[in-house]
Enzyme design. Structure first.
Site, PDB file in Angstrom:
ATOM      1  N   ALA A  41       0.854  -1.189   0.000  1.00 26.58           N
ATOM      2  CA  ALA A  41       0.000   0.000   0.000  1.00 26.58           C
ATOM      3  C   ALA A  41       0.890   1.239   0.000  1.00 26.58           C
ATOM      4  CB  ALA A  41      -0.916   0.004   1.218  1.00 26.58           C
ATOM      5  N   VAL A  42       0.770   2.037  -1.057  1.00 20.74           N
ATOM      6  CA  VAL A  42       1.499   3.288  -1.170  1.00 20.74           C
ATOM      7  C   VAL A  42       0.448   4.394  -1.145  1.00 20.74           C
ATOM      8  CG1 VAL A  42       3.143   4.635  -2.520  1.00 20.74           C
ATOM      9  CG2 VAL A  42       3.231   2.138  -2.605  1.00 20.74           C
ATOM     10  N   THR A  55       4.664  14.997  -0.841  1.00 23.61           N
ATOM     11  CA  THR A  55       5.900  15.098  -1.636  1.00 23.61           C
ATOM     12  C   THR A  55       5.809  14.161  -2.841  1.00 23.61           C
ATOM     13  OG1 THR A  55       7.054  13.296  -0.517  1.00 23.61           O
ATOM     14  CG2 THR A  55       7.187  15.473   0.515  1.00 23.61           C
ATOM     15  N   HIS A  60       7.483  11.669  -3.435  1.00 20.36           N
ATOM     16  CA  HIS A  60       7.940  10.327  -3.054  1.00 20.36           C
ATOM     17  C   HIS A  60       6.951   9.243  -3.518  1.00 20.36           C
ATOM     18  CE1 HIS A  60      10.206   7.455  -0.639  1.00 20.36           C
ATOM     19  NE2 HIS A  60       9.065   7.030  -0.108  1.00 20.36           N
ATOM     20  N   ARG A  70     -10.227  -0.367  -0.193  1.00 20.48           N
ATOM     21  CA  ARG A  70      -9.766  -1.337  -1.186  1.00 20.48           C
ATOM     22  C   ARG A  70      -9.173  -2.597  -0.553  1.00 20.48           C
ATOM     23  NH1 ARG A  70      -9.697   3.616  -3.201  1.00 20.48           N
ATOM     24  NH2 ARG A  70     -10.210   3.953  -5.387  1.00 20.48           N
TER      25      ARG A  70
END
Length: 163
Positions: free
Chosen positions: A80-81, A86, A88, A127
């Protein structure tokens, strides 16, 4: 042949799962969903291996090692991102996706992409739960379908000439 028939293992399917510890409270739900899908489709616990890595950026390296070992018919990558303030997010999400795609192509086995890329924690939880479906479950189903499709392709066309 129905979809359910296509996913019933004719021979054992060996599955490698690689999961990110970053955002672990979300990823654990993805792992549970993937394991549920595997169990429902006849993949024994003894035919699964789960490896945890620090974050989504590390998923491709471990997936590659697992694929090169020859012990798995497919790899399921789970993570999970979540977008922050930013750039990143873009680097981690993009490189993880590119790396996992490369692992599949370089090793010739399915690598199912179960990495959530969301704008916020609420979207990730949705999700990873039951609201919009569990994307870990979906990733496992994709892996099983690809194993079956590749096995059917290797066996050659059927009487109708299609796979």
């Amino acid at each position: 042949m129905t979809r359910k028939d296509a996913l019933t293992p004719q021979s054992p399917m060996r599955i490698g799962l690689v999961a990110s510890r970053f955002n672990q409270f979300i990823v654990e739900q993805l792992v549970a969903g993937a394991c549920d899908a595997l169990s429902r489709n006849g993949v024994a616990e003894s035919d699964r291996t789960l490896v945890w890595v620090p974050g989504a950026f590390e998923l491709p390296l471990m997936a590659d090692r697992m694929a090169r070992s020859g012990r798995f018919d497919a790899i399921i990558a789970l993570g999970a991102v979540i977008r922050g303030g930013t750039p990143h997010f873009e680097y981690v999400a993009g490189e993880s996706a590119r790396g996992l795609s490369r692992v599949a192509l370089d090793n010739g086995i399915p690598v199912s992409f179960g990495v959530l890329t969301t704008d916020n924690i609420e979207q990730a939880l949705e999700r990873a739960g039951t609201g919009a479906g569990n994307k870990g479950f979906d990733a496992a189903m994709t892996a099983l379908e690809m194993i079956t499709t590749l096995r059917d392709f290797a066996a050659g066309p059927g009487p109708a000439g299609s796979i």
